[in-house]
Every structure is written in C-alpha cells, then in structure tokens.
Design a protein around this motif. Structure first.
Motif, mmCIF file in Angstrom:
data_model
loop_
_atom_site.group_PDB
_atom_site.id
_atom_site.type_symbol
_atom_site.label_atom_id
_atom_site.label_comp_id
_atom_site.label_asym_id
_atom_site.label_seq_id
_atom_site.Cartn_x
_atom_site.Cartn_y
_atom_site.Cartn_z
ATOM 1 N N ARG A 257 28.482 11.395 -71.276
ATOM 2 C CA ARG A 257 29.686 11.332 -70.449
ATOM 3 C C ARG A 257 30.491 12.636 -70.552
ATOM 4 O O ARG A 257 31.008 13.149 -69.553
ATOM 5 N N GLU A 258 30.602 13.157 -71.772
ATOM 6 C CA GLU A 258 31.325 14.405 -71.963
ATOM 7 C C GLU A 258 30.637 15.554 -71.248
ATOM 8 O O GLU A 258 31.295 16.420 -70.652
ATOM 9 N N GLU A 259 29.304 15.574 -71.290
ATOM 10 C CA GLU A 259 28.556 16.616 -70.582
ATOM 11 C C GLU A 259 28.795 16.525 -69.078
ATOM 12 O O GLU A 259 28.960 17.554 -68.400
ATOM 13 N N GLN A 260 28.828 15.313 -68.551
ATOM 14 C CA GLN A 260 29.063 15.137 -67.124
ATOM 15 C C GLN A 260 30.471 15.578 -66.738
ATOM 16 O O GLN A 260 30.673 16.207 -65.704
ATOM 17 N N ARG A 261 31.447 15.250 -67.578
ATOM 18 C CA ARG A 261 32.826 15.669 -67.301
ATOM 19 C C ARG A 261 32.941 17.193 -67.306
ATOM 20 O O ARG A 261 33.606 17.790 -66.462
ATOM 21 N N ALA A 262 32.291 17.810 -68.308
ATOM 22 C CA ALA A 262 32.324 19.267 -68.388
ATOM 23 C C ALA A 262 31.672 19.895 -67.160
ATOM 24 O O ALA A 262 32.179 20.881 -66.608
ATOM 25 N N ALA A 263 30.564 19.315 -66.712
ATOM 26 C CA ALA A 263 29.880 19.835 -65.529
ATOM 27 C C ALA A 263 30.738 19.667 -64.279
ATOM 28 O O ALA A 263 30.790 20.550 -63.413
ATOM 29 N N GLN A 264 31.424 18.531 -64.167
ATOM 30 C CA GLN A 264 32.293 18.299 -63.013
ATOM 31 C C GLN A 264 33.475 19.254 -63.012
ATOM 32 O O GLN A 264 33.874 19.778 -61.956
ATOM 33 N N MET A 265 34.054 19.495 -64.191
ATOM 34 C CA MET A 265 35.180 20.432 -64.283
ATOM 35 C C MET A 265 34.732 21.840 -63.919
ATOM 36 O O MET A 265 35.447 22.577 -63.225
#
Length: 273
Positions: A257-265
């Motif tokens: 989830r953190e990786e996805q958030r970082a990618a979205q940001m």
C-alpha cells in the motif's frame, strides 16, 4: 467391521491439523497481498492462495489423516487418477470462491455464495477422495453425518473467505489460520465418522470373508497409501515450503500500500510539471 481412523494415535490428526493450519496461514497471507495487488499480480497471489488453501490446508490434510485410516484385515488401495482429480477439485473450487469474493469486494451475498460453492467443493473433494479408496468390504455412509459434514464445510469455507478478505496482521492471520485448521480438520473427521464398512461373503467375488487378508486385486486394484499418498503429500509439502518462503520474502500488504501511495504521489507531481 471396525473402522480405525487413528491407527497411529494422535500423530496423523495432529500432523493433518498442522498442515491445514500452515496452508491456511500461507493462503491468508497470499490473499492479503491480492487485496492490494493489481493486474496479473493479483491473480498470481490469488492462485497461490488457492493452492495453499485447497492443496495444503484441505487436500494434504485429508490424505495425511487418511494415512491413519485402516480396516483390520482389509488391504486399502487408492485410485491414482481419482486421487489427483480430488487435488485439482480442491484447488480449483477454492480459486473460484476466492475470485468471486474478491471480484465483488466481499459483499455479504458474494461471501455466502462463495462459501456455498467452496464448501460444497471441499465436501465433494472429501468424498471424491473416499471414492478413490478401494477395499473388499463394502462402504456406506450415514446420511445425517454426511449432511453435517457438508454444513461444517460450508461454514468453514465462508469463514475462510471472510478471513481472506478482512484479516490483517500476522497475529490475526495466525489466529484465523488456527480456526480454519480446526474447521477443515473437523469436517474431515465428521465425514469419516459417517463411513461404515460391511463384510459379507457377497461383498467380493473373490470370496473374501471377515478376518481374511485381502489382495490388491480383491480390493479393486490401485496403489497402496505408501506408494501413492506418500510421494504426493511430500510433493505438495515441498511446494508449501516454497510458498512459505515466497510469502516471507514478499512485501507485506502494508508495504505494498505504501509503495502504491508513493507511486501515485510521484505520478501526481509529474503531472503538475
């Protein structure tokens, strides 16, 4: 005739439960990754969850428990084709239930329908595995206990799907896997309690009588448990070890989830430039 499901005492039930617990834990951890993963990665995690739950938690548990099943004086043999088909049924039916529940985001209707489908498949796998068993005494089942085992299977499957969609964290996963192991193993032994064997002179054309040893031909052919079940169980157990290593080395649901958030940001920042 006397049916003994605990020939080696508590060894086979405890080992069967442990494998059911381990398969459930790996399956739940895989399903937790599938909740976050997208695209083909989601389906790979779901496939591993189905293999862990269907192959290890259900199928391996069943046949380890069957290693402790004996009927005094009767040689028990297993049909290789039906035994392998029962493995495929267990994995595919769990995959279908998981896919249904995940696709519909764990709605109450999808859980109930998925639990009914998966539970019926689990019970079907059990009795297909029993059909693969050949021996001279005739087998028949107590209908009430068969229905009871079906109810237990559906309840266990519904709980498994709910756990797969909602359980988070290692401690919760261990607790849920423990409950699933009890439910799946309990369903097996309820189903085995439904089995009765009858020895009569007419049971077998080879003239088998109570107290006489039975040849493989009189038992209906097939392979002994040592010949067939041992390599299959060991093979799936090795696969389970590999899956355990994959889950242990893979990012957790939180990390994904953190990786996805970082990618979205990062994507959002790029789009502003």
């Amino acid at each position: 005739m006397h049916v003994n499901g605990f020939t080696y005492g508590p060894l086979t039930p405890l080992l069967a439960y442990f494998m059911s617990f381990l398969g459930s834990a790996i399956g739940l951890q895989s399903a937790s990754r599938a909740r976050v993963a997208v695209g083909s990665s989601r389906y790979r995690w779901l496939a591993m969850a189905a293999l862990a739950i269907g192959g290890t938690a259900i199928w391996v548990m069943h046949f380890i428990a069957m290693l402790g099943f004996t009927v005094p004086g009767a040689d028990i043999r297993y049909d290789p084709l039906l035994t392998v088909i029962s493995l495929a049924v267990a994995v595919l039916i769990v995959a279908a239930g998981l896919a249904l529940a995940v696709r519909r985001a764990g709605s109450a209707n999808s859980l109930l329908l998925g639990g009914l489908i998966t539970g019926s498949g689990v019970a079907g796998m059990h009795y297909l595995g029993m059909a693969a068993m050949h021996m001279a005494p005739s087998m028949h089942f107590d209908v009430k206990l068969v229905l009871a085992s079906e109810v237990v299977a559906v309840a266990a499957a519904t709980a498994a799907l709910w756990f797969a969609l909602n359980v988070r964290g290692l401690a919760a996963t261990i607790g849920a896997a423990g409950i699933m192991g009890v439910a799946v193993t309990g369903m097996h032994y309820v189903g085995m309690a439904a089995l009765h064997v009858t020895a009569t002179a007419a049971t077998d054309p080879a003239g088998w009588m109570p107290g006489m040893p039975v040849t493989a031909e009189a038992a209906g052919g097939g392979m002994s448990a040592a010949q067939l079940l041992t390599p299959l169980v060991i093979g799936i157990s090795v696969t389970t070890t590999v899956m355990l290593l994959v889950v242990a080395m893979a990012p957790t649901e939180h990390e994904l989830r953190e990786e996805q958030r970082a990618a979205q940001m990062s994507l959002a920042l790029r789009s502003r430039r």
